[in-house]
Design a protein around this motif. Sequence first.
Motif, PDB file in Angstrom:
ATOM      1  N   LYS A 276       0.822  -1.221   0.000  1.00 54.11           N
ATOM      2  CA  LYS A 276       0.000   0.000   0.000  1.00 54.11           C
ATOM      3  C   LYS A 276       0.853   1.267   0.000  1.00 54.11           C
ATOM      4  O   LYS A 276       0.326   2.367  -0.203  1.00 54.11           O
ATOM      5  CB  LYS A 276      -0.936  -0.010   1.202  1.00 54.11           C
ATOM      6  CG  LYS A 276      -2.070  -1.015   1.063  1.00 54.11           C
ATOM      7  CD  LYS A 276      -2.924  -1.080   2.321  1.00 54.11           C
ATOM      8  CE  LYS A 276      -4.018  -2.128   2.179  1.00 54.11           C
ATOM      9  NZ  LYS A 276      -4.819  -2.288   3.414  1.00 54.11           N
ATOM     10  N   GLN A 277       2.143   1.110   0.214  1.00 53.02           N
ATOM     11  CA  GLN A 277       3.060   2.256   0.188  1.00 53.02           C
ATOM     12  C   GLN A 277       3.756   2.362  -1.174  1.00 53.02           C
ATOM     13  O   GLN A 277       4.795   3.007  -1.303  1.00 53.02           O
ATOM     14  CB  GLN A 277       4.124   2.118   1.285  1.00 53.02           C
ATOM     15  CG  GLN A 277       3.646   1.605   2.616  1.00 53.02           C
ATOM     16  CD  GLN A 277       2.545   2.426   3.239  1.00 53.02           C
ATOM     17  OE1 GLN A 277       2.605   3.654   3.236  1.00 53.02           O
ATOM     18  NE2 GLN A 277       1.528   1.758   3.770  1.00 53.02           N
ATOM     19  N   THR A 278       3.190   1.712  -2.193  1.00 47.05           N
ATOM     20  CA  THR A 278       3.783   1.710  -3.529  1.00 47.05           C
ATOM     21  C   THR A 278       2.739   2.122  -4.569  1.00 47.05           C
ATOM     22  O   THR A 278       1.540   2.167  -4.269  1.00 47.05           O
ATOM     23  CB  THR A 278       4.314   0.307  -3.908  1.00 47.05           C
ATOM     24  OG1 THR A 278       3.197  -0.528  -4.300  1.00 47.05           O
ATOM     25  CG2 THR A 278       5.048  -0.346  -2.750  1.00 47.05           C
ATOM     26  N   PRO A 279       3.156   2.373  -5.803  1.00 49.86           N
ATOM     27  CA  PRO A 279       2.198   2.669  -6.879  1.00 49.86           C
ATOM     28  C   PRO A 279       1.281   1.490  -7.215  1.00 49.86           C
ATOM     29  O   PRO A 279       0.347   1.647  -7.999  1.00 49.86           O
ATOM     30  CB  PRO A 279       3.105   3.015  -8.070  1.00 49.86           C
ATOM     31  CG  PRO A 279       4.359   3.522  -7.446  1.00 49.86           C
ATOM     32  CD  PRO A 279       4.546   2.672  -6.225  1.00 49.86           C
ATOM     33  N   TRP A 280       1.527   0.335  -6.642  1.00 49.11           N
ATOM     34  CA  TRP A 280       0.655  -0.839  -6.847  1.00 49.11           C
ATOM     35  C   TRP A 280      -0.395  -0.948  -5.747  1.00 49.11           C
ATOM     36  O   TRP A 280      -1.029  -1.989  -5.605  1.00 49.11           O
ATOM     37  CB  TRP A 280       1.494  -2.114  -6.882  1.00 49.11           C
ATOM     38  CG  TRP A 280       2.130  -2.409  -8.195  1.00 49.11           C
ATOM     39  CD1 TRP A 280       1.655  -3.250  -9.179  1.00 49.11           C
ATOM     40  CD2 TRP A 280       3.370  -1.900  -8.708  1.00 49.11           C
ATOM     41  NE1 TRP A 280       2.509  -3.282 -10.244  1.00 49.11           N
ATOM     42  CE2 TRP A 280       3.581  -2.462  -9.991  1.00 49.11           C
ATOM     43  CE3 TRP A 280       4.338  -1.012  -8.212  1.00 49.11           C
ATOM     44  CZ2 TRP A 280       4.698  -2.176 -10.775  1.00 49.11           C
ATOM     45  CZ3 TRP A 280       5.451  -0.724  -8.985  1.00 49.11           C
ATOM     46  CH2 TRP A 280       5.614  -1.294 -10.247  1.00 49.11           C
ATOM     47  N   LYS A 281      -0.609   0.097  -4.989  1.00 45.72           N
ATOM     48  CA  LYS A 281      -1.473   0.037  -3.805  1.00 45.72           C
ATOM     49  C   LYS A 281      -2.914  -0.357  -4.119  1.00 45.72           C
ATOM     50  O   LYS A 281      -3.622  -0.857  -3.241  1.00 45.72           O
ATOM     51  CB  LYS A 281      -1.450   1.382  -3.083  1.00 45.72           C
ATOM     52  CG  LYS A 281      -1.932   2.554  -3.919  1.00 45.72           C
ATOM     53  CD  LYS A 281      -1.757   3.857  -3.162  1.00 45.72           C
ATOM     54  CE  LYS A 281      -2.159   5.054  -4.030  1.00 45.72           C
ATOM     55  NZ  LYS A 281      -1.933   6.334  -3.319  1.00 45.72           N
ATOM     56  N   ASP A 282      -3.378  -0.121  -5.323  1.00 47.61           N
ATOM     57  CA  ASP A 282      -4.766  -0.449  -5.677  1.00 47.61           C
ATOM     58  C   ASP A 282      -4.892  -1.752  -6.459  1.00 47.61           C
ATOM     59  O   ASP A 282      -5.958  -2.050  -7.021  1.00 47.61           O
ATOM     60  CB  ASP A 282      -5.381   0.692  -6.491  1.00 47.61           C
ATOM     61  CG  ASP A 282      -5.465   1.998  -5.687  1.00 47.61           C
ATOM     62  OD1 ASP A 282      -5.769   1.915  -4.479  1.00 47.61           O
ATOM     63  OD2 ASP A 282      -5.215   3.071  -6.268  1.00 47.61           O
ATOM     64  N   SER A 283      -3.832  -2.539  -6.499  1.00 44.70           N
ATOM     65  CA  SER A 283      -3.861  -3.780  -7.268  1.00 44.70           C
ATOM     66  C   SER A 283      -4.745  -4.832  -6.599  1.00 44.70           C
ATOM     67  O   SER A 283      -4.773  -4.960  -5.374  1.00 44.70           O
ATOM     68  CB  SER A 283      -2.444  -4.345  -7.415  1.00 44.70           C
ATOM     69  OG  SER A 283      -1.618  -3.444  -8.109  1.00 44.70           O
TER      70      SER A 283
END
Length: 322
Positions: A276-283
Amino acid sequence: MDILNNSLKNVLKYQYSNTQKISNVHIAYGIDNNYARCMATSIASFCINNPNLQFTFHIMADRLTLNTKNKIEQLAKDYKINIYVYEINTNFLSTLPTQIHLPMATYFRFILPLILKNEKLLYYIDADIICLQNADELFDIKLGSNIIGAVPDLSWMNKKRNKALNLTEHTYFNAGMLVIDIKKWNEFKTFEKVIRAIQSEPKKFRYLDQDALNLILTKHIQYLETKFNCIDTDSINKNDIVLLHFAAHPKPWNIAFPISKICNSFNKSLYSYYEKQTPWKDSKLEMPRNYKEMKLYARALKHNKNYLKSIYWFGNYLINKL
């Protein structure tokens, strides 16, 4: 073997570090597009738990999508770090064996010591490893005359693989985390020896490069504590774990992880917290990609203590999320 000329297609440089700290820790990953999200999670976990260190991350990769590359650049911006992506031509590795969960990318990691030949140490990290706390102790380890530092694998793996490889007086290590003395690695021609060993007897190496590394580097290993590559959380004081390795399947980003026997109260939310602390947080959680993964997921359901509850959860997830 002209490895660099045959393997390196392009280098993407995402340079966003704005500090000039004395120490610069070089961490490497070898991935394909399927492992980008967990690699980003791993990178974030190192940055979050080691704010006083300057990291440079090196990614050996194949077939990354434009969306993935954009997200990696955003990750570099967010954490003010330098990330270098080395795009690999896999043709020269095409004769080597692969497996569903050991793709071609498993060999990428061993090219980097040739690229970073002027650096002293390289820390290779599997993409499914996350850092749980300050790792200064790991980065201060001295290898002495050894080529690598590594953590012994689980006892059953040690017995099984040493027998298969005909290794005596050897402790089988897990190659998910390696501290590499770059100069010694290159002088020993480690990469070339690993490749030749696998090509000569491909059926012998069930765990591919990991098996080959154990064979080639025996007697050249500085063994490290379990906390630096923890696979079995029941074998250690959980507060001591520095690097947690999600080596088994399903993975924390797979749909079956919450209902699998390897998911417990300690590790259930660790991965998702850092992702959740990355650009993939909504994956979304990933569905099985092939028949073998479907079998693993079915087994996870079967072995779950609350079988009916897990079926209900699984069905609701499908209805609400997909």
